[in-house]
Scaffold this motif. Structure first.
Motif, PDB file in Angstrom:
ATOM      1  N   UNK A  52       0.788  -1.226   0.000  1.00 36.20           N
ATOM      2  CA  UNK A  52       0.000   0.000   0.000  1.00 36.20           C
ATOM      3  C   UNK A  52       0.827   1.286   0.000  1.00 36.20           C
ATOM      4  N   UNK A  53       2.062   1.230   0.453  1.00 32.75           N
ATOM      5  CA  UNK A  53       2.852   2.437   0.645  1.00 32.75           C
ATOM      6  C   UNK A  53       3.580   2.884  -0.607  1.00 32.75           C
ATOM      7  N   UNK A  54       4.604   3.745  -0.410  1.00 29.99           N
ATOM      8  CA  UNK A  54       5.470   4.134  -1.517  1.00 29.99           C
ATOM      9  C   UNK A  54       6.247   2.926  -2.032  1.00 29.99           C
ATOM     10  N   UNK A  55       7.039   2.327  -1.135  1.00 35.36           N
ATOM     11  CA  UNK A  55       7.808   1.129  -1.458  1.00 35.36           C
ATOM     12  C   UNK A  55       7.829   0.224  -0.238  1.00 35.36           C
ATOM     13  N   UNK A  56       8.130  -1.048  -0.481  1.00 35.93           N
ATOM     14  CA  UNK A  56       8.345  -2.015   0.592  1.00 35.93           C
ATOM     15  C   UNK A  56       9.769  -2.542   0.494  1.00 35.93           C
ATOM     16  N   UNK A  57      10.461  -2.588   1.623  1.00 33.33           N
ATOM     17  CA  UNK A  57      11.738  -3.292   1.718  1.00 33.33           C
ATOM     18  C   UNK A  57      11.443  -4.661   2.304  1.00 33.33           C
ATOM     19  N   UNK A  62      -7.889   8.995  -8.188  1.00 34.18           N
ATOM     20  CA  UNK A  62      -8.463  10.189  -7.555  1.00 34.18           C
ATOM     21  C   UNK A  62      -7.456  10.880  -6.647  1.00 34.18           C
ATOM     22  N   UNK A  63      -7.749  12.126  -6.324  1.00 33.25           N
ATOM     23  CA  UNK A  63      -6.968  12.840  -5.316  1.00 33.25           C
ATOM     24  C   UNK A  63      -7.489  12.432  -3.946  1.00 33.25           C
ATOM     25  N   UNK A  64      -6.685  11.726  -3.207  1.00 30.33           N
ATOM     26  CA  UNK A  64      -7.044  11.314  -1.855  1.00 30.33           C
ATOM     27  C   UNK A  64      -5.795  11.328  -0.998  1.00 30.33           C
ATOM     28  N   UNK A  65      -5.967  11.219   0.303  1.00 23.03           N
ATOM     29  CA  UNK A  65      -4.820  11.236   1.200  1.00 23.03           C
ATOM     30  C   UNK A  65      -4.255   9.832   1.353  1.00 23.03           C
ATOM     31  N   UNK A 102      -4.752   4.014   2.690  1.00 25.91           N
ATOM     32  CA  UNK A 102      -4.354   2.985   3.652  1.00 25.91           C
ATOM     33  C   UNK A 102      -5.585   2.359   4.308  1.00 25.91           C
ATOM     34  N   UNK A 103      -6.517   3.200   4.773  1.00 28.71           N
ATOM     35  CA  UNK A 103      -7.699   2.669   5.455  1.00 28.71           C
ATOM     36  C   UNK A 103      -8.543   1.805   4.521  1.00 28.71           C
ATOM     37  N   UNK A 104      -8.623   2.217   3.270  1.00 28.20           N
ATOM     38  CA  UNK A 104      -9.360   1.408   2.293  1.00 28.20           C
ATOM     39  C   UNK A 104      -8.731   0.040   2.141  1.00 28.20           C
ATOM     40  N   UNK A 105      -7.422  -0.002   1.995  1.00 30.20           N
ATOM     41  CA  UNK A 105      -6.737  -1.269   1.727  1.00 30.20           C
ATOM     42  C   UNK A 105      -6.718  -2.168   2.962  1.00 30.20           C
ATOM     43  N   UNK A 106      -6.454  -1.597   4.128  1.00 27.51           N
ATOM     44  CA  UNK A 106      -6.461  -2.407   5.351  1.00 27.51           C
ATOM     45  C   UNK A 106      -7.878  -2.885   5.649  1.00 27.51           C
TER      46      UNK A 106
END
Length: 348
Positions: free
Chosen positions: A214-219, A321-324, A329-333
């Motif tokens: 969900x984030x920018x990148x995952x390590x 869309x423009x969203x925060x 994050x809340x949608x995906x979790x």
């Protein structure tokens, strides 16, 4: 075909020209696969080994002690212990009519598929979503190491990689990293218990079902067990990401936030965890346990992660869309835990 392991040391220690060449190479790998692997990136093999040792101690705690610091299965950021089968990664992505994985936009992914893993998620001290930790008596030094040493090192590396992506995409310095000032990244230690091969044959169980992060990148640090695969964009199917044996190896995976920001110019890495290559064609037997460590590098929660103007053209109109970042994050979790708002049925 394989995902190359790239020496990252020049990005921290090389000349500006060497940094740019390396940034271009990494960005090209992200365009091809949504992923790459790095070695010699500044986090030592000894540090990674110690984190695995701490992880092993955590998952050997009594079940009651882990349950006492359980993650609440709602749409908020994950914190604490999640039991085997708690997540449902099968519910967050689905194939569209072209056969490509997309983020689910509705509630129609109703298959009851099981993820055979358990994990502990945490963030830095002082975050508005606090982490419940095991007691110091149970694992002496666990919190100090995980929160005070390993997490900051991973956060620094993630920002270096995003700086390299900024260079590789030819966008201004700080385009992504300036959206990360509140340091809301999350770190996860993950344990896949031994699993009978026969269970995989039912089609209901995987160690982890196909999904994007969900984030920018995952390590992602993985042990030597194997079983991680990414979508093979060139020919279809799946591409095993077999560990190279380098003690510093880390996989880097593009997440949904970076996809949104670049209007799909970079695509997220679809990945899952199945039987290791050596057990692929076995009809019976046990897969050994597996451990991984993941850093989810996140944008500030109230940062706008809508597509940037330079990635919107007449040929590629705005796709997202423009969203925060928190809304995404809340949608995906919420999808992971089936905690999304349900449509209200209005009676006639």
């Amino acid at each position: 075909m394989s995902i190359p392991a790239i020496d990252f040391s020049a990005f921290r220690n090389g000349t500006e020209q060497e940094r740019r060449v390396l940034a271009d190479r990494i960005t090209e790998e992200f365009k091809k696969h949504g992923a790459t692997r790095l070695v010699s990136h500044g986090i030592t093999g000894e540090s990674i080994k110690k984190t695995y040792e701490q992880s092993d101690k955590f998952f050997k705690l009594p079940e009651a002690e882990k349950a006492a610091i359980a993650n609440v299965r709602d749409a908020n950021p994950q914190r604490g212990f999640s039991y085997v089968g708690s997540e449902a990664t099968s519910k967050v992505n689905k194939r569209d009519q072209k056969g490509e994985f997309q983020i689910c936009e509705d509630d129609d992914v109703d298959q009851e598929l099981v993820d055979a893993k358990e994990h502990f998620d945490y963030t830095r001290k002082g975050d508005e979503y606090p982490t419940p930790w095991p007691s110091e008596a149970s694992i002496p030094g666990f919190r100090d190491w995980m929160e005070g040493a390993f997490l900051p090192d991973c956060m620094k590396l993630a920002r270096d990689i995003l700086t390299a992506i900024e260079m590789g995409l030819n966008v201004p310095a700080g385009t992504f990293t300036s959206c990360m000032e509140s340091r809301v990244d999350e770190l996860r230690i993950q344990h896949y218990p031994p699993l009978a091969v026969e269970e995989l044959k039912t089609g209901k169980v995987k160690r982890c079902h196909p999904h994007t992060d969900f984030g920018f990148i995952t390590l992602l640090f993985q042990d030597a067990t194997g079983g991680l695969e990414i979508e093979n964009r060139a020919s279809g199917g799946w591409l095993p990401v077999t560990p190279t044996g380098d003690p510093t190896e880390v996989g880097v995976y593009i997440g949904d936030t970076l996809v949104h920001k670049t209007n799909g110019h970079l695509k997220a890495a679809v990945h899952h965890v199945v039987a290791p290559v050596s057990l692929k064609h076995r009809e019976e037997g046990m897969m050994p346990e597996r451990f991984t460590i993941a850093l989810f590098a996140k944008a500030d929660r109230h940062a706008d992660i809508g597509p940037m103007p330079q990635f919107i053209t007449s040929e590629t109109p705005q796709r997202f869309p423009n969203l925060t970042a928190l809304e995404l994050h809340n949608k995906r979790v919420g999808q992971l835990y089936d905690a999304r708002p349900k449509a209200t049925v209005v009676s006639a």
